[in-house]
Design a protein around this motif. Structure first.
Motif, PDB file in Angstrom:
ATOM      1  N   VAL A   1      20.912  41.485  17.933  1.00 14.38           N
ATOM      2  CA  VAL A   1      21.034  42.743  18.674  1.00 14.38           C
ATOM      3  C   VAL A   1      22.232  43.514  18.139  1.00 14.38           C
ATOM      4  CG1 VAL A   1      21.352  43.817  20.934  1.00 14.38           C
ATOM      5  CG2 VAL A   1      20.018  41.704  20.736  1.00 14.38           C
ATOM      6  N   TYR A   2      22.018  44.808  17.886  1.00 10.68           N
ATOM      7  CA  TYR A   2      23.148  45.644  17.481  1.00 10.68           C
ATOM      8  C   TYR A   2      23.315  46.806  18.450  1.00 10.68           C
ATOM      9  CZ  TYR A   2      20.000  49.233  15.438  1.00 10.68           C
ATOM     10  OH  TYR A   2      19.055  50.212  15.236  1.00 10.68           O
ATOM     11  N   ALA A   3      24.543  47.300  18.522  1.00 10.28           N
ATOM     12  CA  ALA A   3      24.865  48.524  19.261  1.00 10.28           C
ATOM     13  C   ALA A   3      25.550  49.481  18.301  1.00 10.28           C
ATOM     14  CB  ALA A   3      25.775  48.219  20.444  1.00 10.28           C
ATOM     15  N   TYR A   4      25.177  50.767  18.381  1.00 10.75           N
ATOM     16  CA  TYR A   4      25.709  51.781  17.479  1.00 10.75           C
ATOM     17  C   TYR A   4      25.955  53.059  18.269  1.00 10.75           C
ATOM     18  CZ  TYR A   4      25.567  55.525  13.951  1.00 10.75           C
ATOM     19  OH  TYR A   4      25.835  56.628  13.196  1.00 10.75           O
ATOM     20  N   ASP A   5      27.200  53.484  18.317  1.00 13.96           N
ATOM     21  CA  ASP A   5      27.551  54.724  19.010  1.00 13.96           C
ATOM     22  C   ASP A   5      27.371  55.895  18.045  1.00 13.96           C
ATOM     23  OD1 ASP A   5      29.047  56.967  20.106  1.00 13.96           O
ATOM     24  OD2 ASP A   5      29.897  55.543  21.533  1.00 13.96           O
ATOM     25  N   LYS A   6      26.471  56.773  18.400  1.00 12.44           N
ATOM     26  CA  LYS A   6      26.133  57.896  17.513  1.00 12.44           C
ATOM     27  C   LYS A   6      27.291  58.877  17.356  1.00 12.44           C
ATOM     28  CE  LYS A   6      22.478  58.997  20.041  1.00 12.44           C
ATOM     29  NZ  LYS A   6      22.359  57.857  20.987  1.00 12.44           N
ATOM     30  N   VAL A   7      28.216  58.894  18.306  1.00 15.09           N
ATOM     31  CA  VAL A   7      29.330  59.838  18.264  1.00 15.09           C
ATOM     32  C   VAL A   7      30.551  59.229  17.574  1.00 15.09           C
ATOM     33  CG1 VAL A   7      30.908  61.235  19.654  1.00 15.09           C
ATOM     34  CG2 VAL A   7      28.513  60.991  20.351  1.00 15.09           C
ATOM     35  N   THR A   8      30.999  58.067  18.049  1.00 13.39           N
ATOM     36  CA  THR A   8      32.246  57.469  17.543  1.00 13.39           C
ATOM     37  C   THR A   8      32.025  56.556  16.348  1.00 13.39           C
ATOM     38  OG1 THR A   8      32.134  55.487  18.929  1.00 13.39           O
ATOM     39  CG2 THR A   8      33.104  57.462  19.899  1.00 13.39           C
ATOM     40  N   LYS A   9      30.753  56.121  16.149  1.00 13.34           N
ATOM     41  CA  LYS A   9      30.383  55.191  15.079  1.00 13.34           C
ATOM     42  C   LYS A   9      30.892  53.770  15.313  1.00 13.34           C
ATOM     43  CE  LYS A   9      28.854  59.014  13.421  1.00 13.34           C
ATOM     44  NZ  LYS A   9      27.471  59.424  13.711  1.00 13.34           N
ATOM     45  N   ASN A  10      31.276  53.444  16.548  1.00  8.95           N
ATOM     46  CA  ASN A  10      31.566  52.054  16.884  1.00  8.95           C
ATOM     47  C   ASN A  10      30.291  51.226  16.774  1.00  8.95           C
ATOM     48  OD1 ASN A  10      34.352  51.642  17.490  1.00  8.95           O
ATOM     49  ND2 ASN A  10      34.092  52.833  19.376  1.00  8.95           N
ATOM     50  N   THR A  11      30.440  49.965  16.364  1.00 11.54           N
ATOM     51  CA  THR A  11      29.294  49.062  16.233  1.00 11.54           C
ATOM     52  C   THR A  11      29.627  47.695  16.802  1.00 11.54           C
ATOM     53  OG1 THR A  11      30.011  48.381  14.019  1.00 11.54           O
ATOM     54  CG2 THR A  11      28.422  50.193  14.141  1.00 11.54           C
ATOM     55  N   GLY A  12      28.576  46.957  17.157  1.00  4.28           N
ATOM     56  CA  GLY A  12      28.731  45.573  17.603  1.00  4.28           C
ATOM     57  C   GLY A  12      27.437  44.829  17.384  1.00  4.28           C
ATOM     58  N   VAL A  13      27.524  43.496  17.180  1.00  9.04           N
ATOM     59  CA  VAL A  13      26.350  42.680  16.874  1.00  9.04           C
ATOM     60  C   VAL A  13      26.501  41.301  17.513  1.00  9.04           C
ATOM     61  CG1 VAL A  13      25.062  41.520  15.021  1.00  9.04           C
ATOM     62  CG2 VAL A  13      25.889  43.848  14.679  1.00  9.04           C
ATOM     63  N   ASP A  14      25.375  40.730  17.946  1.00  6.31           N
ATOM     64  CA  ASP A  14      25.315  39.327  18.339  1.00  6.31           C
ATOM     65  C   ASP A  14      23.948  38.786  17.932  1.00  6.31           C
ATOM     66  OD1 ASP A  14      26.164  36.905  19.354  1.00  6.31           O
ATOM     67  OD2 ASP A  14      25.666  37.378  21.442  1.00  6.31           O
ATOM     68  N   LYS A  15      23.864  37.474  17.737  1.00  6.10           N
ATOM     69  CA  LYS A  15      22.625  36.866  17.260  1.00  6.10           C
ATOM     70  C   LYS A  15      22.428  35.509  17.927  1.00  6.10           C
ATOM     71  CE  LYS A  15      21.874  36.825  12.773  1.00  6.10           C
ATOM     72  NZ  LYS A  15      21.935  36.411  11.319  1.00  6.10           N
TER      73      LYS A  15
END
Length: 255
Positions: A235-249
């Motif tokens: 699973v990933y998360a991507y902030d379209k404004v700030t470009k912060n990202t995160g991932v877990d598997k």
């Protein structure tokens, strides 16, 4: 006293002072990108200050304190030299004994208690004996999100007959690196963040599942399942404004 004698004494005094190390105050803070400071509530940032020349560790420890004033950090227009911190804001403070100007590398590993999400940020600067790096201090920016898959659980075995409508719920927890809340319409707006699960079955790419915000920090989606096998979800998360990202598997099994 002869001028030559006075000159010799002054030189001797200067050299004797130079020979002794002077305690030099250094403050370091870690600040989540587009968010607040990383402090005790999320486990802190681990700070390491090293001599660039020798690699010697001059100081190390955790940032402690609060994440800071939300209105000041997130809502007040930026003004040069306007402090974003107060006496309660998280920091690492130390005294380093140095005899001469010393070029150092400062690292922040944050949030240190969340190994799967922690990142390392660093910078370099000169420390001058007796000249404090205080006030705001050195502020290192920590990009990203802390993302945890809550359902399914790691290596969970799920009976295909037990599934409702042949679907597996994917549920994740998502917070800022400082622990700040992500929700719909909030300061950290869930509507700006794309959250998606990339699915593999027996190492072969399968569905992509969009996850939606359902409450503070919680995103959910449903994975259609028709076959038994070994599954992997990233699973990933991507902030379209700030470009912060995160991932877990994680991996789980349908049988």
């Amino acid at each position: 006293m002869k001028p030559e004698r006075i000159c010799t004494l002054l030189i001797t005094l200067f050299l004797s002072l130079y020979a002794f190390a002077q305690p030099t105050k250094v403050i370091v803070r870690a600040k989540a990108k587009d968010a607040k400071f990383i402090g005790t509530g999320i486990g802190g940032a681990y700070i390491i200050i090293r001599s660039d020349l020798t690699g010697e560790v001059l100081a190390k420890g955790l940032t402690t304190g609060a994440s800071g004033n939300t209105d000041l950090i997130m809502k007040t227009p930026y003004t040069r030299n306007l402090p974003l911190t107060d006496e309660k804001t998280a920091k690492f403070e130390t005294l380093i004994d140095i005899k001469e100007p010393t070029f150092v590398t400062i690292e922040a590993i944050a949030p240190v208690n969340r190994k799967s999400a922690a990142v390392t940020a660093s910078t370099q600067l000169w420390l001058i004996p007796g000249k404090a790096i205080d006030g705001e201090g050195v502020v290192l920016e920590i990009p990203g999100f802390i993302l945890d898959i809550l359902e399914p659980q790691t290596h969970q075995v799920i009976q295909i007959a037990s599934l409702k409508n042949n679907q597996v719920k994917i549920r994740i927890n998502l917070v800022m690196m400082c622990g700040c809340v992500i929700n719909k319409g909030g300061i950290w707006n869930a509507d700006n963040i794309d959250v998606k699960a990339l699915v593999k079955k027996d190492s072969t790419p399968q569905n992509e599942v969009v996850l939606k915000s359902i409450q503070d920090n919680i995103f959910e989606g449903l994975l259609p399942v028709s076959d038994k096998g070994s599954y992997e979800i990233q699973v990933y998360a991507y902030d379209k404004v700030t470009k912060n990202t995160g991932v877990d598997k994680i991996n789980f099994v349908i049988q």
